[in-house]
Design a protein around this motif. Sequence first.
Motif, PDB file in Angstrom:
ATOM      1  N   ILE A 149       0.746  -1.086   0.226  1.00  0.00           N
ATOM      2  CA  ILE A 149       0.042   0.217   0.050  1.00  0.00           C
ATOM      3  C   ILE A 149       1.217   1.001   0.134  1.00  0.00           C
ATOM      4  O   ILE A 149       2.041   1.216   0.998  1.00  0.00           O
ATOM      5  N   PRO A 155      -2.728   7.680   7.026  1.00  0.00           N
ATOM      6  CA  PRO A 155      -3.582   7.429   6.872  1.00  0.00           C
ATOM      7  C   PRO A 155      -5.206   7.258   8.617  1.00  0.00           C
ATOM      8  O   PRO A 155      -4.091   7.550   9.101  1.00  0.00           O
ATOM      9  N   GLY A 252     -15.276  -4.497  11.492  1.00  0.00           N
ATOM     10  CA  GLY A 252     -13.862  -3.634  10.966  1.00  0.00           C
ATOM     11  C   GLY A 252     -12.680  -3.248  11.618  1.00  0.00           C
ATOM     12  O   GLY A 252     -11.544  -2.408  11.770  1.00  0.00           O
ATOM     13  N   ARG A 255      -8.930  -3.751   9.616  1.00  0.00           N
ATOM     14  CA  ARG A 255      -8.878  -2.170   8.526  1.00  0.00           C
ATOM     15  C   ARG A 255      -8.241  -1.576   9.910  1.00  0.00           C
ATOM     16  O   ARG A 255      -7.522  -0.972   9.461  1.00  0.00           O
ATOM     17  N   LEU A 258      -4.878  -2.278  10.920  1.00  0.00           N
ATOM     18  CA  LEU A 258      -3.919  -2.136  10.178  1.00  0.00           C
ATOM     19  C   LEU A 258      -4.105  -0.745   9.803  1.00  0.00           C
ATOM     20  O   LEU A 258      -2.739   0.096   9.273  1.00  0.00           O
ATOM     21  N   GLN A 259      -4.852   0.200   9.601  1.00  0.00           N
ATOM     22  CA  GLN A 259      -4.673   1.119   9.489  1.00  0.00           C
ATOM     23  C   GLN A 259      -3.680   2.335  10.327  1.00  0.00           C
ATOM     24  O   GLN A 259      -3.287   2.733  10.697  1.00  0.00           O
ATOM     25  N   LEU A 286     -10.386  -8.590   2.159  1.00  0.00           N
ATOM     26  CA  LEU A 286      -9.787  -7.491   3.292  1.00  0.00           C
ATOM     27  C   LEU A 286      -8.967  -6.543   2.752  1.00  0.00           C
ATOM     28  O   LEU A 286      -8.900  -5.977   3.135  1.00  0.00           O
ATOM     29  N   TYR A 287      -7.772  -6.961   2.193  1.00  0.00           N
ATOM     30  CA  TYR A 287      -6.543  -6.401   1.898  1.00  0.00           C
ATOM     31  C   TYR A 287      -6.882  -5.690   0.993  1.00  0.00           C
ATOM     32  O   TYR A 287      -6.100  -4.067   0.479  1.00  0.00           O
ATOM     33  N   ARG A 289      -9.664  -4.264   0.110  1.00  0.00           N
ATOM     34  CA  ARG A 289     -10.785  -3.631   0.437  1.00  0.00           C
ATOM     35  C   ARG A 289      -9.944  -2.444   1.507  1.00  0.00           C
ATOM     36  O   ARG A 289     -10.295  -1.160   1.581  1.00  0.00           O
ATOM     37  N   VAL A 290      -8.903  -2.760   1.539  1.00  0.00           N
ATOM     38  CA  VAL A 290      -7.525  -1.483   2.857  1.00  0.00           C
ATOM     39  C   VAL A 290      -6.802  -0.949   1.896  1.00  0.00           C
ATOM     40  O   VAL A 290      -6.459  -0.032   1.775  1.00  0.00           O
TER      41      VAL A 290
END
Length: 308
Positions: A149, A155, A252, A255, A258-259, A286-287, A289-290
Motif C-alpha cells: 500500500i 492514513p 472493521g 481494517r 491495519l490503518q 480484505l487487504y 478493500r484497505v
Amino acid sequence: MADLSSSSFPASYRWRAATVADAGAIHGLVAACERELLGRPETEPDGIAADLALPGLDPAADTLLVYDSAERLVGRAWVHGGRRSAVDVHPDHRGRGLGGALLDWAEARARQAGGERLSQTVSDGDRAAVELLRSRGYEPFVVQWLLEIEMPAEPVVPGPPPGVTWRCFRSGDEEAAYRLTEDAFDEWQKRRKSYEEWAGHTVERDTFAPALSTVAFAGDQMIGAVLALNVPGTDEGYVERVAVRKDHRHRGIARMLLQASFRAFYREGRRTCTLWTHSETGALSLYQRVGMTVRRSSAVYGKALGGE
C-alpha cells in the motif's frame, strides 16, 4: 544428514551441515539470490536465524551447505519436519546441477524423517526453479501474494466498534497474541505452532516493533492483533501477522488495526507498507478493500514422496 553420493556435485564443490553460527553467511547467499531475482534483498538476518532455531529442526541432520573451491557458500538446503524445505543456489553457480542435487538431498532427508509429502515455496518469477520442481513431479497447491500500500498522506484510522478498544503492543501481550493468532490460523494451517516456534518468528525477532504493532480488546480479552517488523535499511514497513478472533470478525477491527499500524509507519517516515497473504486464508479481498494491491506472487509446490 541424508547421504550424498560422491557424484552428487561437481568435484570442485564440498558440503557440510549448517550450524547456528552460519546464519550470517546463509543470509548473504539468500540476499544474493533475492537481489538477482527481485532487485533487492527481502529476507532479514533474524529470519534466517529463526529458521535455524525452529523447534524440531536438527541442523546436523536437516541442513546442507555447499561451498566452491574458494570456500564461498554457494548453495544451501533445509528440511523441517519432513514436510517443508528450502533450496537456494548462488546466481553465479546456477546451471551446474547444484539445485537438482540439493533437491535430491532434501527429498532423501524428508523420507528419512518419515515425511510423506514435501513442499517448497518459489517465486513465480523464478522460472528456472519452477521448471526444476515441475520436472521432478511437484505441483502448485497454494498461491501467495506480496501486497503493498502506498501512503502519500497519513492514513486515517477509523473509530473502533462499540465495546472495542485498541492500543499499541506492550510487553506482556505475547501469550495472548500467540493464542489469538494461532487460534485464527488453525482454520487453515496444517499444524499448530508451539509458542517457542511462533515467538521465534514474531515477537522475539530483533526487528519486531511493538510501537508499530496494534492490538484490540473487548473488555480484557485480546480479539485482534497486527504484528509489525521495523526492518532497517529499507523505506518500507512490513506487517508479519494479522488476526481477529472469529466471533469478532466483519466488524472493521482488522481494517482499524491495519490503518493504525500503517499510520505508525507513516509517522516513522515510511511511505509504503507490505505484507504476505495466501490463498488458504481467504483474506486477499480484505487487504484489497484497505487499499493494498498485489506486487508479486509465489506458489507453494508439493510432491508426494514415494520409496527410494
